[in-house]
Design a protein around this motif. Structure first.
Motif, PDB file in Angstrom:
ATOM      1  N   SER A  27       0.837  -1.200   0.000  1.00 45.92           N
ATOM      2  CA  SER A  27       0.000   0.000   0.000  1.00 45.92           C
ATOM      3  C   SER A  27       0.870   1.247   0.000  1.00 45.92           C
ATOM      4  N   ALA A  28       0.270   2.368  -0.421  1.00 46.89           N
ATOM      5  CA  ALA A  28       0.977   3.645  -0.424  1.00 46.89           C
ATOM      6  C   ALA A  28       1.301   4.086   0.995  1.00 46.89           C
TER       7      ALA A  28
ATOM      8  N   PRO B 236       7.242  -2.703  -3.501  1.00 45.64           N
ATOM      9  CA  PRO B 236       5.846  -3.113  -3.670  1.00 45.64           C
ATOM     10  C   PRO B 236       5.788  -4.384  -4.513  1.00 45.64           C
TER      11      PRO B 236
ATOM     12  N   LEU C 203      -0.326   0.936  -8.193  1.00 47.72           N
ATOM     13  CA  LEU C 203       0.301   1.229  -6.901  1.00 47.72           C
ATOM     14  C   LEU C 203       1.708   1.795  -7.103  1.00 47.72           C
TER      15      LEU C 203
ATOM     16  N   GLN D 238       1.323   5.359  -7.978  1.00 44.21           N
ATOM     17  CA  GLN D 238       0.903   6.154  -6.818  1.00 44.21           C
ATOM     18  C   GLN D 238       2.089   6.449  -5.900  1.00 44.21           C
TER      19      GLN D 238
END
Length: 216
Positions: free
Chosen positions: A115-116, A132, A147, A150
């Protein structure tokens, strides 16, 4: 974008090196076990053998999940070679360890990021790289490449120096997509890297050139 190979296989690492495009290596206990490397002494020697081939970062993963254990393991790994990057899991104790290593000028790779928010925590703690796992995210019916984009955008906005290392890459297309959205590094099997070479029109064109050359 830098190319890392995700393996503990020395022959594959050498092949990637000989291609002239290898920038680093990532590995983990599962990949070590796959090569039949067991026992602390054998694992440490294998990391040294990898560093002898690769002139770039080599991620070496800790086994401990507590702060003191990760620090003890990480310091031993970092002492093996200047190229070693200590691979730390994205957990609370891991963030503490990343901060410790950052303060002591030891490079880290924060792994198992999905996740960010996790990526922000790793960058705040001073991680050298954040990994990631886009393939596993895709498996869960989310968008792994989205992702990566982001996180890249967040880091650019906030001025974080942590590099985005796209991990769990499954296909050559993943590599291209990660390059498009600005990943600093991709790590993948050798087969995915070599797969970038393939195109049917290249094969057809080469066959035509060779055929024409026979008539000369």
């Amino acid at each position: 974008m830098k190319f890392f190979i995700d393996t503990a296989n020395l022959a594959q690492i050498q092949e990637a090196h000989d291609l002239g495009i290898l920038d680093g290596v990532t590995t983990n206990p599962s990949l070590m076990a796959k090569e039949g490397i067991k026992g602390q002494d054998a694992i440490m020697k294998h990391y040294k053998d990898i560093c002898a081939i690769v002139d770039g970062p080599v991620s070496a993963e800790v086994i401990a999940t507590d702060f003191k254990g990760m620090v003890a393991e990480g310091e031993k790994l970092a002492a093996l070679h200047d190229n070693i990057v200590v691979k730390i899991p994205m957990i609370k104790e891991g963030i503490k360890a990343i901060k410790y290593f950052s303060d002591n000028e030891i490079q880290t790779n924060c792994t198992l990021v999905f996740s960010a928010g996790q990526a922000i925590m790793a960058a705040k703690a001073g991680a050298t790289m954040v990994s990631p796992f886009i393939g596993r995210i895709d498996d869960a019916t989310w968008d792994g490449v989205a992702l990566i984009k982001q996180i890249v955008d967040l880091y650019n906005t906030q001025g974080y120096m942590t590099e985005v290392l796209a991990a769990s890459i499954r296909t050559p297309l993943h590599i291209v997509q990660c390059a498009e959205v600005g990943a600093d590094i991709c790590t993948c099997p050798l087969s995915s890297i070599v797969g970038l070479l393939n195109h049917p029109l290249t094969d057809i064109g080469l066959a035509k050139f060779l055929e024409d050359a026979k008539s000369l």
